[in-house]
Design a protein around this motif. Structure first.
Motif, PDB file in Angstrom:
ATOM      1  N   ARG A  97       8.411  -1.060  13.345  1.00  0.00           N
ATOM      2  CA  ARG A  97       7.585   0.161  13.281  1.00  0.00           C
ATOM      3  C   ARG A  97       7.401   0.629  11.857  1.00  0.00           C
ATOM      4  O   ARG A  97       6.304   1.009  11.461  1.00  0.00           O
ATOM      5  N   LEU A  98       8.467   0.640  11.070  1.00  0.00           N
ATOM      6  CA  LEU A  98       8.357   1.108   9.687  1.00  0.00           C
ATOM      7  C   LEU A  98       7.435   0.228   8.860  1.00  0.00           C
ATOM      8  O   LEU A  98       6.662   0.739   8.042  1.00  0.00           O
ATOM      9  N   THR A  99       7.507  -1.071   9.057  1.00  0.00           N
ATOM     10  CA  THR A  99       6.742  -1.980   8.206  1.00  0.00           C
ATOM     11  C   THR A  99       5.331  -2.240   8.720  1.00  0.00           C
ATOM     12  O   THR A  99       4.442  -2.540   7.929  1.00  0.00           O
ATOM     13  N   VAL A 100       5.110  -2.109  10.028  1.00  0.00           N
ATOM     14  CA  VAL A 100       3.785  -2.389  10.596  1.00  0.00           C
ATOM     15  C   VAL A 100       3.012  -1.110  10.888  1.00  0.00           C
ATOM     16  O   VAL A 100       1.793  -1.088  10.798  1.00  0.00           O
ATOM     17  N   GLU A 101       3.726  -0.049  11.223  1.00  0.00           N
ATOM     18  CA  GLU A 101       3.078   1.197  11.643  1.00  0.00           C
ATOM     19  C   GLU A 101       3.535   2.385  10.794  1.00  0.00           C
ATOM     20  O   GLU A 101       3.871   3.446  11.311  1.00  0.00           O
ATOM     21  N   ALA A 102       3.530   2.212   9.484  1.00  0.00           N
ATOM     22  CA  ALA A 102       4.026   3.270   8.587  1.00  0.00           C
ATOM     23  C   ALA A 102       3.274   4.584   8.793  1.00  0.00           C
ATOM     24  O   ALA A 102       3.888   5.653   8.835  1.00  0.00           O
ATOM     25  N   ALA A 103       1.967   4.519   8.938  1.00  0.00           N
ATOM     26  CA  ALA A 103       1.175   5.746   9.121  1.00  0.00           C
ATOM     27  C   ALA A 103       1.551   6.452  10.422  1.00  0.00           C
ATOM     28  O   ALA A 103       1.662   7.688  10.462  1.00  0.00           O
ATOM     29  N   ALA A 104       1.788   5.701  11.480  1.00  0.00           N
ATOM     30  CA  ALA A 104       2.187   6.296  12.759  1.00  0.00           C
ATOM     31  C   ALA A 104       3.574   6.933  12.636  1.00  0.00           C
ATOM     32  O   ALA A 104       3.822   8.004  13.213  1.00  0.00           O
ATOM     33  N   CYS A 105       4.466   6.306  11.885  1.00  0.00           N
ATOM     34  CA  CYS A 105       5.799   6.888  11.653  1.00  0.00           C
ATOM     35  C   CYS A 105       5.674   8.211  10.903  1.00  0.00           C
ATOM     36  O   CYS A 105       6.330   9.194  11.258  1.00  0.00           O
ATOM     37  N   ARG A 106       4.829   8.227   9.860  1.00  0.00           N
ATOM     38  CA  ARG A 106       4.622   9.473   9.114  1.00  0.00           C
ATOM     39  C   ARG A 106       4.080  10.570  10.021  1.00  0.00           C
ATOM     40  O   ARG A 106       4.536  11.717   9.976  1.00  0.00           O
ATOM     41  N   THR A 107       3.118  10.232  10.861  1.00  0.00           N
ATOM     42  CA  THR A 107       2.529  11.207  11.778  1.00  0.00           C
ATOM     43  C   THR A 107       3.584  11.766  12.727  1.00  0.00           C
ATOM     44  O   THR A 107       3.651  12.978  12.957  1.00  0.00           O
ATOM     45  N   GLU A 108       4.417  10.895  13.266  1.00  0.00           N
ATOM     46  CA  GLU A 108       5.473  11.339  14.183  1.00  0.00           C
ATOM     47  C   GLU A 108       6.462  12.276  13.478  1.00  0.00           C
ATOM     48  O   GLU A 108       6.831  13.324  14.005  1.00  0.00           O
ATOM     49  N   ILE A 109       6.866  11.902  12.283  1.00  0.00           N
ATOM     50  CA  ILE A 109       7.798  12.745  11.516  1.00  0.00           C
ATOM     51  C   ILE A 109       7.167  14.100  11.230  1.00  0.00           C
ATOM     52  O   ILE A 109       7.801  15.150  11.417  1.00  0.00           O
ATOM     53  N   LEU A 110       5.920  14.109  10.778  1.00  0.00           N
ATOM     54  CA  LEU A 110       5.245  15.372  10.467  1.00  0.00           C
ATOM     55  C   LEU A 110       5.079  16.245  11.709  1.00  0.00           C
ATOM     56  O   LEU A 110       5.246  17.470  11.643  1.00  0.00           O
ATOM     57  N   THR A 111       4.776  15.640  12.850  1.00  0.00           N
ATOM     58  CA  THR A 111       4.614  16.391  14.094  1.00  0.00           C
ATOM     59  C   THR A 111       5.921  17.065  14.484  1.00  0.00           C
ATOM     60  O   THR A 111       5.950  18.260  14.804  1.00  0.00           O
TER      61      THR A 111
END
Length: 126
Positions: A97-111
């Motif tokens: 997830r961190l390496t393939v979906e970095a933007a999705a991880c950022r979105t989840e953290i920000l949410t």
């Protein structure tokens, strides 16, 4: 090289944590995180990979070497439950997830960060 030394000095302990810091935690609009934040719960000491202290949000970056076995996953579940008893919420992200979906991880953290700011009364909900 200077940036690598700075990341190591900040507490990054693996290639995955370096990647996570550069591509996720320090991305645009992200809150400030403390690396390797110690916490003691019920007499047990843990290090949180990354902690946003104002809202008690922990981010764990789980590489297969340290979190791949059933026993390690059970230990992580127990640890997350213990730190939750003192108010911390833990988000766990796998290597993929961190390496393939970095933007999705950022979105989840920000949410989650935004929701916890409201929960802690740091932001007014409109």
């Amino acid at each position: 090289m200077t940036e690598l030394v700075r990341l190591l000095a900040d507490g990054c302990q693996s290639e995955l944590e370096i990647w996570g810091c550069l591509q996720v935690l320090r991305g645009p609009g992200m809150p400030a995180f403390v690396q390797q934040r110690p916490i003691t719960v019920a007499g047990e000491r843990f290090l949180l990979d990354a902690a946003c202290e104002d809202v008690l949000l922990a981010v764990e970056m789980d590489g297969a070497a340290w979190h791949g076995s059933r026993e390690q996953r059970e230990r992580d579940i127990r640890r997350d439950a213990l730190v939750a008893t003192v108010g911390w919420q833990t988000l766990r992200f796998s290597y993929r997830r961190l390496t393939v979906e970095a933007a999705a991880c950022r979105t989840e953290i920000l949410t989650v960060h935004t929701a916890r700011r409201c929960l802690f009364g740091l932001d007014v909900v409109r």
